[in-house]
Motif scaffolding. Structure first.
Motif, PDB file in Angstrom:
ATOM      1  N   ARG A   1       2.305   2.231  -3.327  1.00  0.00           N
ATOM      2  CA  ARG A   1       1.312   1.903  -4.689  1.00  0.00           C
ATOM      3  C   ARG A   1       1.156   3.461  -5.049  1.00  0.00           C
ATOM      4  O   ARG A   1       0.980   4.229  -4.291  1.00  0.00           O
ATOM      5  N   SER A   2       1.341   3.717  -6.368  1.00  0.00           N
ATOM      6  CA  SER A   2       1.030   4.989  -6.953  1.00  0.00           C
ATOM      7  C   SER A   2      -0.484   4.842  -7.509  1.00  0.00           C
ATOM      8  O   SER A   2      -1.025   3.938  -7.806  1.00  0.00           O
ATOM      9  N   ALA A   3      -1.142   6.056  -7.295  1.00  0.00           N
ATOM     10  CA  ALA A   3      -2.641   6.129  -7.407  1.00  0.00           C
ATOM     11  C   ALA A   3      -2.719   6.283  -9.113  1.00  0.00           C
ATOM     12  O   ALA A   3      -4.048   6.162  -9.323  1.00  0.00           O
ATOM     13  N   GLY A   4      -1.722   6.834  -9.759  1.00  0.00           N
ATOM     14  CA  GLY A   4      -2.039   6.938 -11.223  1.00  0.00           C
ATOM     15  C   GLY A   4      -1.765   5.749 -11.984  1.00  0.00           C
ATOM     16  O   GLY A   4      -1.233   4.758 -11.574  1.00  0.00           O
ATOM     17  N   GLY A   5      -2.212   5.847 -13.321  1.00  0.00           N
ATOM     18  CA  GLY A   5      -2.015   4.754 -14.373  1.00  0.00           C
ATOM     19  C   GLY A   5      -2.801   3.606 -14.117  1.00  0.00           C
ATOM     20  O   GLY A   5      -2.520   2.789 -15.026  1.00  0.00           O
ATOM     21  N   LEU A   6      -3.826   3.610 -13.245  1.00  0.00           N
ATOM     22  CA  LEU A   6      -4.530   2.368 -13.098  1.00  0.00           C
ATOM     23  C   LEU A   6      -5.692   2.220 -14.221  1.00  0.00           C
ATOM     24  O   LEU A   6      -6.079   1.034 -14.750  1.00  0.00           O
ATOM     25  N   GLY A   7      -6.176   3.466 -14.497  1.00  0.00           N
ATOM     26  CA  GLY A   7      -7.222   3.452 -15.817  1.00  0.00           C
ATOM     27  C   GLY A   7      -7.046   2.719 -16.954  1.00  0.00           C
ATOM     28  O   GLY A   7      -7.585   1.799 -17.405  1.00  0.00           O
TER      29      GLY A   7
ATOM     30  N   SER B   1     -11.327   3.036 -11.700  1.00  0.00           N
ATOM     31  CA  SER B   1     -10.127   3.519 -11.261  1.00  0.00           C
ATOM     32  C   SER B   1     -10.119   4.794 -10.296  1.00  0.00           C
ATOM     33  O   SER B   1      -9.240   4.987  -9.299  1.00  0.00           O
TER      34      SER B   1
ATOM     35  N   LEU C   1       0.928  -1.377   0.035  1.00  0.00           N
ATOM     36  CA  LEU C   1      -0.234   0.048  -0.048  1.00  0.00           C
ATOM     37  C   LEU C   1       0.900   1.430   0.001  1.00  0.00           C
ATOM     38  O   LEU C   1       0.594   2.165  -0.955  1.00  0.00           O
ATOM     39  N   GLU C   2       1.757   1.274   0.957  1.00  0.00           N
ATOM     40  CA  GLU C   2       2.445   2.593   0.916  1.00  0.00           C
ATOM     41  C   GLU C   2       3.375   3.051  -0.225  1.00  0.00           C
ATOM     42  O   GLU C   2       3.796   4.125  -0.312  1.00  0.00           O
TER      43      GLU C   2
ATOM     44  N   ARG D   1      -3.616   4.771   2.455  1.00  0.00           N
ATOM     45  CA  ARG D   1      -2.232   5.389   2.650  1.00  0.00           C
ATOM     46  C   ARG D   1      -2.059   6.297   3.690  1.00  0.00           C
ATOM     47  O   ARG D   1      -1.237   6.063   4.595  1.00  0.00           O
TER      48      ARG D   1
ATOM     49  N   ARG E   1      -8.703   5.122  -6.588  1.00  0.00           N
ATOM     50  CA  ARG E   1      -7.757   6.050  -6.490  1.00  0.00           C
ATOM     51  C   ARG E   1      -8.030   6.757  -4.968  1.00  0.00           C
ATOM     52  O   ARG E   1      -7.269   7.093  -4.006  1.00  0.00           O
TER      53      ARG E   1
ATOM     54  N   LEU F   1      -7.486   4.404  -2.220  1.00  0.00           N
ATOM     55  CA  LEU F   1      -6.072   3.920  -1.929  1.00  0.00           C
ATOM     56  C   LEU F   1      -5.298   5.182  -0.940  1.00  0.00           C
ATOM     57  O   LEU F   1      -4.553   5.156  -0.444  1.00  0.00           O
TER      58      LEU F   1
END
Lengths: 166, 112
Positions: free
Chosen positions: A130-136, B55, A127-128, B66, B59, B62
């Motif tokens: 993990r990037s919040a971007g690029g998931l889509g 997503s 979790l710490e 965090r 986000r 997440l």
């Protein structure tokens, strides 16, 4: 509005003249095409259309869910990144299907965006980290069988996605 | 997106109702942000009435999970519908997040 598009008369003519003794099968694809403003308010309805198309094409419920996620992510990217949430600008969404597959196309003239340029998120990371971007775009690639992005000479950008019933 | 909240034993139980997508994620984000400002550190999101997540929703979950973890708080999820759980799974967030089958097991986890 949903309608069937039969082959044009000229297509039937050429098929008959080339192979007069063979029965040919019509390829009938159903197609929905809309122009939407670059706003997220239509995402829920777009999801409903995708579910309808997926069901008609013969996808399982799980795969219909996948198609709904992919179309939502693709439209969201177009709205937020391509057209910068400017609801005076439009994008064209085409959903077409026949028994066995669905194709989704998004045409727009906004900011260039190449999904290939987006790095894959590290989905194993804790979790710490993990990037919040690029998931889509990761989800789009993961859930569809083919994803292509192109720009024509007039600057119209097209995102093409295909999924086949397995 | 409708949000209802109850607080019990310092745990904020947030019930979400509706699609959790780019159109609605801001509402959830604002709500949780307010609660954190009020000093709340422990959250359970009840996802029973969330039929869809994109997503943009992942986000939000997440980022708060965090942030709270770094501040000795916690955010966990309960009652995910199968297709929503699938999106967490494909994104690799199923193992990274604290996900529970029901609200009670989620709330109990704060005492462990």
């Amino acid at each position: 509005m949903i309608w069937k598009v039969p082959p044009e008369a000229s297509t039937i003519d050429i098929a008959n003249s080339c192979f007069p003794n063979l029965q040919f099968y019509e390829i009938i694809m159903q197609r929905l095409s809309f122009d939407f403003p670059a706003s997220t308010v239509n995402l829920a309805k777009i999801g409903e259309l995708a579910a309808h198309a997926g069901q008609k094409a013969g996808f399982s419920n799980v795969n219909i869910g996948d198609i709904q996620v992919a179309i939502d992510e693709a439209c969201t990217n177009t709205i937020i990144h391509g057209l910068e949430k400017d609801s005076t600008r439009m994008f064209q969404l085409i959903i077409q299907w026949d028994a066995g597959k669905i194709e989704i196309l998004i045409h727009e003239t906004g900011v260039s965006f190449d999904p290939e340029s987006i790095g894959l998120p590290d989905i194993e990371a804790p979790l710490e980290d993990r990037s919040a971007g690029g998931l889509g775009i990761y989800l789009v690639r993961k859930l569809m069988d083919e994803v292509k992005y192109s720009t024509d000479e007039d600057g119209v950008k097209t995102l093409y996605m295909l999924k086949r019933v397995k | 997106m409708n949000i209802t909240e109850t607080t019990q034993d310092n745990v904020s139980r947030v019930e979400l109702e509706g699609r959790f997508d780019a159109n609605t994620c801001g509402t959830v984000e604002q709500f949780i942000r307010e609660k954190i400002k009020e000093g709340m550190l422990q959250f359970v999101l009840n996802m029973e009435k969330v039929p869809f997540i994109a997503s943009a929703g992942l986000r939000v979950v997440l980022v708060f999970a965090r942030e709270l973890q770094m501040n000795k708080g916690n955010l966990c999820l309960a009652n995910l519908q199968p297709n929503v759980l699938r999106v967490f799974e494909i994104s690799g967030l199923k193992n990274a997040m604290r996900i529970f089958d029901d609200m009670e097991s989620a709330a109990r986890s704060f005492n462990d």
